[in-house]
Design a protein around this motif. Structure first.
Motif, mmCIF file in Angstrom:
data_model
loop_
_atom_site.group_PDB
_atom_site.id
_atom_site.type_symbol
_atom_site.label_atom_id
_atom_site.label_comp_id
_atom_site.label_asym_id
_atom_site.label_seq_id
_atom_site.Cartn_x
_atom_site.Cartn_y
_atom_site.Cartn_z
ATOM 1 N N VAL A 153 0.834 -1.202 0.000
ATOM 2 C CA VAL A 153 0.000 0.000 0.000
ATOM 3 C C VAL A 153 0.867 1.250 0.000
ATOM 4 O O VAL A 153 0.615 2.209 -0.749
ATOM 5 C CB VAL A 153 -0.968 -0.014 1.200
ATOM 6 C CG1 VAL A 153 -1.632 1.342 1.380
ATOM 7 C CG2 VAL A 153 -2.011 -1.090 1.021
ATOM 8 N N MET A 154 1.908 1.264 0.816
ATOM 9 C CA MET A 154 2.781 2.438 0.879
ATOM 10 C C MET A 154 3.576 2.627 -0.415
ATOM 11 O O MET A 154 3.764 3.746 -0.874
ATOM 12 C CB MET A 154 3.739 2.324 2.066
ATOM 13 C CG MET A 154 3.033 2.416 3.404
ATOM 14 S SD MET A 154 2.047 3.909 3.585
ATOM 15 C CE MET A 154 3.311 5.137 3.609
ATOM 16 N N ARG A 155 4.025 1.522 -1.027
ATOM 17 C CA ARG A 155 4.755 1.624 -2.294
ATOM 18 C C ARG A 155 3.835 2.182 -3.381
ATOM 19 O O ARG A 155 4.239 3.041 -4.177
ATOM 20 C CB ARG A 155 5.292 0.255 -2.700
ATOM 21 C CG ARG A 155 6.161 0.328 -3.960
ATOM 22 C CD ARG A 155 6.623 -1.025 -4.441
ATOM 23 N NE ARG A 155 5.475 -1.832 -4.816
ATOM 24 C CZ ARG A 155 5.180 -3.014 -4.306
ATOM 25 N NH1 ARG A 155 5.939 -3.533 -3.374
ATOM 26 N NH2 ARG A 155 4.122 -3.682 -4.722
ATOM 27 N N ASP A 156 2.593 1.694 -3.409
ATOM 28 C CA ASP A 156 1.638 2.222 -4.386
ATOM 29 C C ASP A 156 1.332 3.696 -4.132
ATOM 30 O O ASP A 156 1.164 4.478 -5.076
ATOM 31 C CB ASP A 156 0.343 1.412 -4.352
ATOM 32 C CG ASP A 156 0.529 -0.005 -4.872
ATOM 33 O OD1 ASP A 156 1.545 -0.255 -5.548
ATOM 34 O OD2 ASP A 156 -0.337 -0.856 -4.584
ATOM 35 N N ALA A 157 1.273 4.097 -2.861
ATOM 36 C CA ALA A 157 1.006 5.502 -2.526
ATOM 37 C C ALA A 157 2.137 6.395 -3.026
ATOM 38 O O ALA A 157 1.887 7.457 -3.606
ATOM 39 C CB ALA A 157 0.822 5.665 -1.021
ATOM 40 N N VAL A 158 3.365 5.966 -2.827
ATOM 41 C CA VAL A 158 4.504 6.756 -3.306
ATOM 42 C C VAL A 158 4.492 6.829 -4.829
ATOM 43 O O VAL A 158 4.763 7.885 -5.423
ATOM 44 C CB VAL A 158 5.830 6.170 -2.777
ATOM 45 C CG1 VAL A 158 7.024 6.807 -3.448
ATOM 46 C CG2 VAL A 158 5.916 6.330 -1.269
ATOM 47 N N GLY A 159 4.143 5.729 -5.474
ATOM 48 C CA GLY A 159 4.050 5.731 -6.939
ATOM 49 C C GLY A 159 2.999 6.689 -7.453
ATOM 50 O O GLY A 159 3.220 7.415 -8.428
ATOM 51 N N VAL A 160 1.844 6.723 -6.797
ATOM 52 C CA VAL A 160 0.772 7.634 -7.207
ATOM 53 C C VAL A 160 1.194 9.078 -6.988
ATOM 54 O O VAL A 160 0.957 9.947 -7.835
ATOM 55 C CB VAL A 160 -0.539 7.301 -6.453
ATOM 56 C CG1 VAL A 160 -1.570 8.398 -6.634
ATOM 57 C CG2 VAL A 160 -1.090 5.977 -6.931
ATOM 58 N N VAL A 161 1.839 9.352 -5.862
ATOM 59 C CA VAL A 161 2.296 10.719 -5.581
ATOM 60 C C VAL A 161 3.306 11.168 -6.628
ATOM 61 O O VAL A 161 3.240 12.296 -7.134
ATOM 62 C CB VAL A 161 2.883 10.813 -4.162
ATOM 63 C CG1 VAL A 161 3.644 12.103 -3.973
ATOM 64 C CG2 VAL A 161 1.794 10.683 -3.127
ATOM 65 N N LEU A 162 4.244 10.301 -6.980
ATOM 66 C CA LEU A 162 5.232 10.662 -7.996
ATOM 67 C C LEU A 162 4.590 10.843 -9.363
ATOM 68 O O LEU A 162 4.950 11.747 -10.115
ATOM 69 C CB LEU A 162 6.329 9.597 -8.067
ATOM 70 C CG LEU A 162 7.270 9.526 -6.879
ATOM 71 C CD1 LEU A 162 8.215 8.341 -7.021
ATOM 72 C CD2 LEU A 162 8.040 10.818 -6.729
ATOM 73 N N LYS A 163 3.619 9.994 -9.670
ATOM 74 C CA LYS A 163 2.943 10.093 -10.960
ATOM 75 C C LYS A 163 2.128 11.375 -11.074
ATOM 76 O O LYS A 163 2.080 12.008 -12.126
ATOM 77 C CB LYS A 163 2.032 8.878 -11.155
ATOM 78 C CG LYS A 163 1.535 8.720 -12.555
ATOM 79 C CD LYS A 163 0.484 7.633 -12.717
ATOM 80 C CE LYS A 163 0.807 6.329 -12.091
ATOM 81 N NZ LYS A 163 -0.221 5.299 -12.366
ATOM 82 N N LEU A 164 1.479 11.771 -9.973
ATOM 83 C CA LEU A 164 0.625 12.960 -10.014
ATOM 84 C C LEU A 164 1.419 14.252 -9.862
ATOM 85 O O LEU A 164 1.125 15.251 -10.513
ATOM 86 C CB LEU A 164 -0.434 12.883 -8.918
ATOM 87 C CG LEU A 164 -1.461 11.761 -9.042
ATOM 88 C CD1 LEU A 164 -2.444 11.825 -7.900
ATOM 89 C CD2 LEU A 164 -2.161 11.811 -10.371
ATOM 90 N N THR A 170 -6.764 8.826 -11.733
ATOM 91 C CA THR A 170 -5.711 8.047 -11.075
ATOM 92 C C THR A 170 -5.913 8.013 -9.571
ATOM 93 O O THR A 170 -5.786 6.960 -8.934
ATOM 94 C CB THR A 170 -4.332 8.649 -11.400
ATOM 95 O OG1 THR A 170 -4.160 8.689 -12.816
ATOM 96 C CG2 THR A 170 -3.219 7.832 -10.785
ATOM 97 N N LEU A 171 -6.256 9.136 -8.996
ATOM 98 C CA LEU A 171 -6.481 9.199 -7.553
ATOM 99 C C LEU A 171 -7.710 8.396 -7.144
ATOM 100 O O LEU A 171 -7.701 7.720 -6.105
ATOM 101 C CB LEU A 171 -6.631 10.659 -7.127
ATOM 102 C CG LEU A 171 -6.441 10.975 -5.663
ATOM 103 C CD1 LEU A 171 -5.087 10.509 -5.173
ATOM 104 C CD2 LEU A 171 -6.591 12.458 -5.432
ATOM 105 N N GLN A 172 -8.758 8.416 -7.953
ATOM 106 C CA GLN A 172 -9.953 7.626 -7.659
ATOM 107 C C GLN A 172 -9.660 6.131 -7.731
ATOM 108 O O GLN A 172 -10.138 5.358 -6.900
ATOM 109 C CB GLN A 172 -11.084 7.982 -8.625
ATOM 110 C CG GLN A 172 -11.719 9.308 -8.351
ATOM 111 C CD GLN A 172 -12.743 9.674 -9.402
ATOM 112 O OE1 GLN A 172 -12.724 9.167 -10.523
ATOM 113 N NE2 GLN A 172 -13.645 10.571 -9.041
#
Length: 87
Positions: free
Chosen positions: A9-20, A72-74
């Motif tokens: 979950v944390m790895r995916d969160a960091v990926g989403v933050v970097l992507k956005l 992406t956030l949704q």
């Protein structure tokens, strides 16, 4: 919830933050460097030039890719809720 699930979950969160946030940060950083070079060459040291240009760039990126960012956030939020219901 085990450690592997939290790590995922944390790895995916960091990926989403970097992507956005990545495109806005990279473009505003490039604009800042270019304006700094321009100001050094012309010896114009006005702080509002770089600030206004960065704001315009960030707003432009938000206008152009805002729907993609929201989608992406949704999708990430749905994944988080699915993980929460599996517990």
């Amino acid at each position: 919830m085990d450690t592997a699930m939290v790590t995922d979950v944390m790895r995916d969160a960091v990926g989403v933050v970097l992507k956005l946030g990545g495109p806005m940060l990279v473009l505003s950083m490039m604009a800042g460097v270019l304006i700094a070079i321009f100001q050094a060459v012309t010896q114009i040291h006005e702080q509002t030039i770089s600030f206004i240009l960065k704001v315009v760039i960030v707003v432009g990126v938000l206008l152009l890719s805002g729907s993609w960012m929201l989608t992406t956030l949704q999708e990430y939020a749905r994944e988080i809720f699915e993980v929460m219901t599996m517990i």
